[in-house]
Design a protein around this motif. Structure first.
Motif, mmCIF file in Angstrom:
data_model
loop_
_atom_site.group_PDB
_atom_site.id
_atom_site.type_symbol
_atom_site.label_atom_id
_atom_site.label_comp_id
_atom_site.label_asym_id
_atom_site.label_seq_id
_atom_site.Cartn_x
_atom_site.Cartn_y
_atom_site.Cartn_z
ATOM 1 N N ASN A 249 125.688 32.836 -30.173
ATOM 2 C CA ASN A 249 125.122 31.593 -30.697
ATOM 3 C C ASN A 249 123.657 31.815 -31.100
ATOM 4 N N THR B 14 127.729 34.472 -37.097
ATOM 5 C CA THR B 14 127.523 33.706 -35.871
ATOM 6 C C THR B 14 128.682 32.733 -35.759
ATOM 7 N N ALA C 254 129.464 30.992 -32.388
ATOM 8 C CA ALA C 254 129.335 30.103 -31.226
ATOM 9 C C ALA C 254 130.656 29.955 -30.491
ATOM 10 N N PHE D 178 130.454 26.914 -28.001
ATOM 11 C CA PHE D 178 129.264 26.073 -28.185
ATOM 12 C C PHE D 178 128.407 26.027 -26.917
ATOM 13 N N VAL E 97 121.976 28.360 -32.149
ATOM 14 C CA VAL E 97 122.835 27.182 -32.263
ATOM 15 C C VAL E 97 122.541 26.274 -31.073
#
Length: 444
Positions: free
Chosen positions: A80, A88, A90, A125, A202
């Motif tokens: 992330n 990328t 995540a 995430f 992120v």
């Protein structure tokens, strides 16, 4: 190369480079082979590959090792955090994008001579503390594969523990830079929020997110810290904190109440905690017991209050536009953020501000010590009860960033064979040197 140790450290590698008994390309070649041999552990999303790494090896020719503190040191990047030209994700394939530049922390490390070797797996995430919430597979524990790796910085911690990087970047909102350190027997350094820039990361909860590092020693953690610390132009979250020195705390604070332990090794963890307490009592004569109810009250706000709305604010457009792309457990957590209104947020802010003021008075020039984790779980147990098991892992971590504390997760005596146990030192943001001093005394 022959003779590469199982654990890679900055000091050992630098010594070999200076003596010309090893070179970075040999080290990277061995890392690539190690990563291939452990592919079923789901450590990597973008695994070490010579095509990726070659440009960073070649640029070393233009750097003087004596002026580049991380010259030739291989590091891993949680996926992330952006690396220029490398995807990328995540932890969510449909979220994938190709960054045009590296995150500020990554750029600073490369400028210091470090070599990025790949992007590591994570709880999707950065929402989780178990390392099993990824569409790229469950990351296995480095020592007992049936156990969780911890998360969300799962692959980063395991990459370091398995000798596939000398250090690795993680992120930490609720404990993701500390829990995986404890479960894999390594160090986790969580600087004060804002001390390391967040641009190119992120967001999970941007207001309390923090980039972290995993290493085999506190000294290596601090070498990385020195390379990346400092304000970043255009980054609204970065702050100007000085590089920490080493200073002995006035007091070590231990919980007044008995910590709660959980999971299949609860008894072993409990015994390891009391061994650690005994050792600290011998090392630190200035020990006090304090009621940690305020810390627990702050921790409850993170997932039991409106801060979860910050995650939803950042990700709801993607989640709603891509049905089925997010793991059900992750989506359930994210969507719970829609249940809060502005009034509840301000109520929580005011409550938290009161708690922070009280804790500033309590900690002052002292350091709080808690178990990093009160136990662990098998990956199968997490599958059967994903919410409760994950919640347990954050029992002694969730308070940290909400209270604007810095932290160092440090290995203690193992709870059992191949079952690491760790403790965490906490201090106020302005007192990072105190957690350095406490950690150094414990290590000795």
């Amino acid at each position: 190369m022959n003779g590469l140790p199982e654990k890679l450290t900055r000091n050992w590698l630098r010594e070999q480079y200076l003596k010309k008994t090893a070179n970075p390309e040999q080290v990277v070649t061995e890392i690539i082979e190690r990563a291939k041999a452990t592919a079923d552990m789901n450590i990597w999303i973008v695994p070490p590959d010579m095509d990726l790494i070659r440009p960073y090896l070649e640029r070393l020719a233009g750097l003087d090792i004596k002026n580049a503190p991380l010259w030739g040191i291989p590091f891993a990047i949680k996926d992330n955090i952006d690396l220029e030209g490398i995807k990328t994700t995540a932890g969510c394939p449909d979220y994938t994008y190709l960054p045009s530049k590296s995150a500020a922390v990554v750029k600073r490390l490369i400028d210091a001579g470090a070599i990025p070797v790949g992007k590591t797996n994570l709880d999707q995430f950065a929402t989780g503390l178990v390392g099993t919430r990824s569409l790229f597979g469950e990351t296995h524990n480095a020592l007992k594969e049936e156990l969780i790796s911890g998360g969300s910085s799962a692959g980063s911690a395991v990459a370091v523990a398995k000798g596939q990087a000398a250090f690795a970047l993680g992120t930490d909102t609720a404990g993701s830079g500390r829990v995986p350190a404890a479960l894999n027997g390594i160090y986790g350094w969580k600087p004060s929020c804002g001390a390391w820039p967040l641009s190119g990361v992120v967001p999970a909860c941007a207001s309390i997110d923090c980039v972290t590092v995993f290493c085999h020693s506190l000294a290596d953690c601090l070498a990385v810290d020195q390379a990346v610390r400092g304000q970043e132009p255009g980054d609204p979250w970065s702050k100007d904190y000085p590089v920490p020195s080493v200073r002995k705390p006035a007091y070590i604070y231990l919980p007044e109440e008995e910590p709660e332990f959980y999971g299949p090794f609860a008894k072993e963890y409990e015994q390891a905690w009391y061994k650690a307490v005994g050792r600290m009592t011998h090392i630190f004569p200035e020990i006090k017991r304090i009621d940690t109810a305020l810390f627990a009250k702050a921790a409850a706000i993170l997932y039991g209050g409106p801060w979860i709305a910050e995650r939803w604010a950042d990700l709801h457009h993607f989640v709603e536009a891509h049905p089925g792309s997010v793991l059900p457990v992750t989506e359930k957590i994210l969507r719970s953020g829609a249940d809060y209104d502005a009034a509840s947020l301000f109520q929580a802010i005011h409550e938290l501000q009161s708690i922070k003021a009280q804790i500033r008075t309590i900690l002052n020039e002292g350091v709080l010590v808690m178990p990093t984790c009160g136990g662990t779980w098998t990956r199968e147990q997490v599958r059967q009860d994903p919410i409760r098991t994950n919640s347990d892992m954050g029992r002694y971590t969730n308070h940290c960033n909400l209270l604007d504390l810095c932290a160092a997760a440090v290995p203690a005596e193992d709870a059992a064979d191949k079952l690491p146990f760790g403790i965490t030192f906490f201090a106020q943001a302005k007192n990072e040197d105190l957690i350095c001093g406490a950690s150094e005394l414990l290590i000795k």
